[in-house]
Design a protein around this motif. Structure first.
Motif, short mmCIF file in Angstrom:
data_model
loop_
_atom_site.label_atom_id
_atom_site.label_comp_id
_atom_site.label_asym_id
_atom_site.label_seq_id
_atom_site.Cartn_x
_atom_site.Cartn_y
_atom_site.Cartn_z
N CYS A 14 45.35 -9.70 -10.12
CA CYS A 14 44.94 -9.04 -8.87
C CYS A 14 43.87 -9.85 -8.15
N LYS A 15 42.95 -10.42 -8.91
CA LYS A 15 41.89 -11.23 -8.30
C LYS A 15 42.46 -12.51 -7.70
N ILE A 16 43.38 -13.14 -8.41
CA ILE A 16 44.01 -14.37 -7.90
C ILE A 16 44.78 -14.05 -6.63
N GLN A 17 45.59 -13.00 -6.64
CA GLN A 17 46.39 -12.64 -5.48
C GLN A 17 45.51 -12.24 -4.30
N SER A 18 44.43 -11.54 -4.57
CA SER A 18 43.53 -11.14 -3.50
C SER A 18 42.87 -12.35 -2.84
N ALA A 19 42.39 -13.28 -3.64
CA ALA A 19 41.77 -14.49 -3.10
C ALA A 19 42.78 -15.31 -2.31
N ALA A 20 43.99 -15.41 -2.83
CA ALA A 20 45.04 -16.18 -2.14
C ALA A 20 45.40 -15.52 -0.82
N ARG A 21 45.47 -14.22 -0.80
CA ARG A 21 45.82 -13.52 0.45
C ARG A 21 44.72 -13.65 1.50
N HIS A 29 43.41 -25.66 2.86
CA HIS A 29 42.11 -24.99 2.89
C HIS A 29 41.63 -24.70 1.46
N ILE A 30 42.54 -24.29 0.60
CA ILE A 30 42.19 -24.06 -0.80
C ILE A 30 41.71 -25.35 -1.44
N GLN A 31 42.41 -26.46 -1.16
CA GLN A 31 42.00 -27.75 -1.70
C GLN A 31 40.62 -28.16 -1.21
N GLU A 32 40.33 -27.89 0.06
CA GLU A 32 39.01 -28.18 0.60
C GLU A 32 37.94 -27.39 -0.15
N ASN A 33 38.21 -26.12 -0.40
CA ASN A 33 37.24 -25.29 -1.14
C ASN A 33 37.02 -25.80 -2.55
N VAL A 34 38.09 -26.23 -3.22
CA VAL A 34 37.97 -26.78 -4.57
C VAL A 34 37.15 -28.06 -4.54
N LYS A 35 37.44 -28.91 -3.57
CA LYS A 35 36.70 -30.18 -3.45
C LYS A 35 35.23 -29.92 -3.15
N CYS A 36 34.96 -28.96 -2.29
CA CYS A 36 33.58 -28.61 -1.95
C CYS A 36 32.85 -28.10 -3.19
N LEU A 37 33.50 -27.26 -3.97
CA LEU A 37 32.89 -26.75 -5.20
C LEU A 37 32.60 -27.89 -6.18
N SER A 38 33.53 -28.81 -6.31
CA SER A 38 33.35 -29.94 -7.22
C SER A 38 32.18 -30.82 -6.77
N SER A 45 34.25 -27.65 -12.43
CA SER A 45 35.26 -28.08 -11.47
C SER A 45 36.68 -27.94 -12.01
N SER A 46 36.88 -28.11 -13.31
CA SER A 46 38.24 -27.96 -13.84
C SER A 46 38.73 -26.52 -13.67
N TYR A 47 37.82 -25.55 -13.78
CA TYR A 47 38.21 -24.16 -13.54
C TYR A 47 38.47 -23.92 -12.06
N ALA A 48 37.71 -24.59 -11.22
CA ALA A 48 37.95 -24.47 -9.77
C ALA A 48 39.32 -25.04 -9.42
N HIS A 49 39.68 -26.17 -10.02
CA HIS A 49 41.01 -26.75 -9.80
C HIS A 49 42.10 -25.79 -10.29
N PHE A 50 41.88 -25.22 -11.45
CA PHE A 50 42.85 -24.28 -12.02
C PHE A 50 42.99 -23.05 -11.12
N GLY A 75 42.49 -22.95 -7.93
CA GLY A 75 43.23 -23.39 -6.74
C GLY A 75 44.72 -23.45 -7.00
N ILE A 76 45.10 -23.95 -8.17
CA ILE A 76 46.53 -24.02 -8.52
C ILE A 76 47.12 -22.62 -8.62
N LEU A 77 46.40 -21.71 -9.27
CA LEU A 77 46.90 -20.34 -9.41
C LEU A 77 47.02 -19.65 -8.06
N MET A 78 46.06 -19.90 -7.18
CA MET A 78 46.14 -19.31 -5.84
C MET A 78 47.35 -19.85 -5.08
N ALA A 79 47.57 -21.15 -5.17
CA ALA A 79 48.72 -21.75 -4.48
C ALA A 79 50.02 -21.18 -5.03
#
Length: 143
Positions: free
Chosen positions: A40-47, A94-103, A123-128, A130-134
């Motif tokens: 639910c958290k992944i889907q909410s963030a992705a939406r 946009h998700i990739q930009e957020n992951v890069k910014c976090l890293s 950062s590895s969790y941020a990448h993960f 991002g993948i789950l959101m995509a």
């Protein structure tokens, strides 16, 4: 006469219906926990990211939408498919930009604190994430 405990246990173990029901309940409970705490958290963030792309589409999407009324029905369907694809790519970007910014922020904080505790996700969790959101967005943008 004394009751044979081995006999009772063997009879109990032979009845697998209770065990099957217990495993079924465990499976449903585990699924509910995973869905509530993660999916639910992944889907909410992705939406949220999807909605941002839909509210603020790229100029190419706006231009294509402006052409749509001047085409036939098939052309309009094709334009809509292209727009959905572009919106999907915009959201992923946009998700990739957020992951890069976090890293980048993580590296900056790590350099300043040199061994101090960090409040940002690794950062590895941020990448993960991002993948789950995509992955979650794949069904939100029909092709």
């Amino acid at each position: 006469m004394e009751e044979n405990t081995v006999y009772r246990l063997a009879q109990s173990l032979q009845n697998t219906e209770d065990l099957q029901e217990a495993f079924s309940n465990l499976q449903h409970t585990l699924y509910d926990i995973i869905e509530k705490n993660y999916l639910c958290k992944i889907q909410s963030a992705a939406r949220l990211e999807r909605d941002m792309s839909i509210e603020h589409p790229a100029k190419e999407v706006t231009l294509l939408r402006a052409f749509a009324p001047f085409t036939d029905e098939k052309g309009q369907e094709r334009i809509q498919q292209i727009c959905n694809s572009l919106l999907f790519l915009q959201t992923i970007g946009h998700i990739q930009e957020n992951v890069k910014c976090l890293s980048t922020q993580e590296e900056s904080i790590a350099a300043r604190n040199a061994g101090g505790e960090q409040n940002l996700p690794i950062s590895s969790y941020a990448h993960f994430a991002g993948i789950l959101m995509a992955w979650s967005l794949l069904s939100d943008f029909p092709s």
